[in-house]
Scaffold this active site. Sequence first.
Site, mmCIF file in Angstrom:
data_model
loop_
_atom_site.group_PDB
_atom_site.id
_atom_site.type_symbol
_atom_site.label_atom_id
_atom_site.label_comp_id
_atom_site.label_asym_id
_atom_site.label_seq_id
_atom_site.Cartn_x
_atom_site.Cartn_y
_atom_site.Cartn_z
ATOM 1 N N SER A 194 3.188 -9.342 9.766
ATOM 2 C CA SER A 194 2.406 -8.288 9.148
ATOM 3 C C SER A 194 0.947 -8.399 9.556
ATOM 4 O O SER A 194 0.438 -9.480 9.840
ATOM 5 C CB SER A 194 2.532 -8.390 7.626
ATOM 6 O OG SER A 194 1.630 -7.546 6.975
ATOM 7 N N ASP A 209 -2.150 -3.011 7.337
ATOM 8 C CA ASP A 209 -1.158 -4.072 7.232
ATOM 9 C C ASP A 209 0.100 -3.759 8.030
ATOM 10 O O ASP A 209 1.202 -4.038 7.584
ATOM 11 C CB ASP A 209 -0.809 -4.300 5.754
ATOM 12 C CG ASP A 209 -0.592 -5.773 5.445
ATOM 13 O OD1 ASP A 209 -0.828 -6.596 6.337
ATOM 14 O OD2 ASP A 209 -0.187 -6.097 4.325
ATOM 15 N N ASP A 228 3.355 0.935 -3.448
ATOM 16 C CA ASP A 228 4.729 0.531 -3.171
ATOM 17 C C ASP A 228 4.968 -0.977 -3.182
ATOM 18 O O ASP A 228 6.100 -1.427 -3.271
ATOM 19 C CB ASP A 228 5.180 1.096 -1.819
ATOM 20 C CG ASP A 228 4.331 0.591 -0.645
ATOM 21 O OD1 ASP A 228 3.356 -0.139 -0.882
ATOM 22 O OD2 ASP A 228 4.648 0.942 0.506
#
Length: 802
Positions: free
Chosen positions: A688, A198, A133
Amino acid sequence: MRPIELASRSGRGLTRAFNAHQVCRVAGTRHYSNGPALPPKYETLYNKYSEVRRVLGAQRLTLAEKILYSHLDNVEESLLTDTASGRNIRGKANLKLKPDRVNMQDASAQMALLQFMSCNLPQTAIPASIHCDHLIVGERGAEDDLTVGIKTNQEVFDFLESAAKKYGIDFWPPGAGIIHQTVLENYAVPGLMMLGTDSHSPNAGGLCTITIGVGGADAVEALVGAPWELKAPKVLGVRLTGKLNDWVSPKDVILHLAGLLTVRGGTGYIVEYFGPGVETLSLTGMATACNMGAEIGATTSIFPYTEASARYLKATRREQAATDAQLLQNFPGAGSAEDAFFKFKADEGAQYDQVIEINLSDLEPHVNGPFTPDLSTPLSKFKETVKSEQWPERLSAGLIGSCTNSSYEDMTRVESMLKAAADAGVKPASDFYITPGSEQIRATLERDGTLETFTEAGGIVLSNACGPCIGQWKRHDGVEKGTLNAIFTSYNRNFRGRNDGNPDTMNFLASPEIVTAMAFAGSTTFNPITDSLTTPDGKEFRFPAPHGLEGPQTPFEEGKDSLKVLSQPPNPDVEVAISPSSERLALLEPFDAFPSSDLSGLRVLVKITGKCTTDTISAAGPWLKYKGHLPNISANTLNTAVNAETGEVNVAYDLDGSKHTIPDLARKWKDEGRPWLVVAEHNYGEGSAREHAALQPRYLGARTIVCKSFARIHETNLKKQGMVPLTFAEESDYDRIAAGDEVSTVGLYDMLRNGGQGDVSLKVKKKETGEEFLVPTKHAVTKDQAGFILAGSALNLLSQGV
């Protein structure tokens, strides 16, 4: 990788959470006297829960604690060691957990798989998935962008798919959807525990699933079957009452909460929502609130299981999961006391470490930003704030969807606004982009006519991928780097330069409805609740309050066959595709073990001021193409950090006074054999969970980071890569250290040898004067983490089978 349009895939993968081959399955099957058995995963969960109750007795537990503790490898060891016989677990106990599965997105999956390959195992010990993605650039529209993205990243996709086949991992091809949404639709099940690389897929907490963001090394621990360690979180309760008003969305709950808590307020906590207001929210609304919990530093977030949860499971063709969840909650076990039942809610009388009350009826839309997700402003005050802060009043783009707000409910609420605007002849005044969260969402929106409404309004529908949210956005509106401009997005993260690489793009976070209204107005000062637009014939048009459907009236469409999951048993005959000459992928070399002494001769590479996120340490955007190649991606290390002593961005000075970029000087010192450290301020590594932010400095020769405080995931990532995270015992000592100063550790080696027990100080020798002084520090190194650091990295231990 096979051409996407020709790929033939079988299997849904949505039942993998209950497959009988999973490790640690408890022998035997529990039944009602005349009823059905618990499915295997719930049998394991129930047995562990029974152990927890035996160990803790009548102690009241929150929902988060029930699920978390029921995934312990050894219940007594984790809950009774140094916890006053279980009375002081939160913030004290080191929980050794056995997650049910691991979910990886394509950028971070590369490094996680490279590390897993080093362990020489034939398959993963628990189910896992890969979601392609991150590598698709949003530019012209879904079809064109996907075609270009596959061509550009073919080498990486081939590597990921071949590794998936070899090790028996589910593979979701590019265009299938964003990891958060795909996990929610297929893998999230009440009561399970997952890791997401992540910091991805925390939105599964909306479906009563514990999902914790981790780095690749953490993921590898779980993938090889080793217990995964977590400091027992505290629990922050958010009590919801009332019901949302017309213009208010679940996104506003977390936008408001971020303003209350700041980006550090949730560190060390699980955020648990409860109260009567929970029952008024949709499942995807709860998932949205959980998804953005990462922005307040929370370990994860979770909601109780509700009727909306059951409706969502049925809409996503998982009615059996809803049946199983009900079965578990009603399963009586050995006794009839309330504690004998595993209920997907907190115990009556459970205590939270902190409670925040939010009356949904009093909540109004919020706008957060710019440059930080916790600068929260009520919409009613945003116009005056824009003017007083002299933020841009012209809006250059509005972007909705992505991982945080791409649900059917979100999109149909926006659709109601677009239809009203179309009837009035009004079009967006700014560029308007829409990102479906998954192929399932896209296909259902297409079936039900919603996508057509978007395109007829002039919106650009992007691929089912992250795109602009993570810097994968190629703008065509003439806004060049260095141009001050404002965008509104329904995303969850808005750090400087994140979306388009332009540090002067101000990203304001809001609900999809508010973003859409702003895009039609072309202005950041528009308030759709009170303000009107002018139609082409000169009339006033005011948006009606948005309305939508919680979910489709018939089950979600599955979408294109070519975008379905590839799910298969492990095949040892598959060769993982890595070219020796690749610029995108490189096998890992182990890091050196810790020396048999304290560290000496360290030099301060740079002293950083202000916010230093994982974006700062390892930028995304165009750098994503090097996620599987550590030497190449290390060229971006700290390249947007601000030098505290000069105010310059990405500037560091060698000992002779020569000027360099930060990564260039780090590389130079690595080549010269000079180890180094970084000095920084609060919440170092927020944002993140990007593992590369720990890997890159380690690769370039860093041995420690010293700062005022760390973000949770990043601090763990540093230790997993063999680095030592230290915080100042006295924050004022930050001012006493400068770039170029020489640093030695005092007590560090003994602390590591003693399994994390002991104090560590820094002996600082000033570069200019030769003055020496001691700086006391604090650390949070556990016994296992001390072993990682001594070995050089967690991977060094895992690859030895330790």
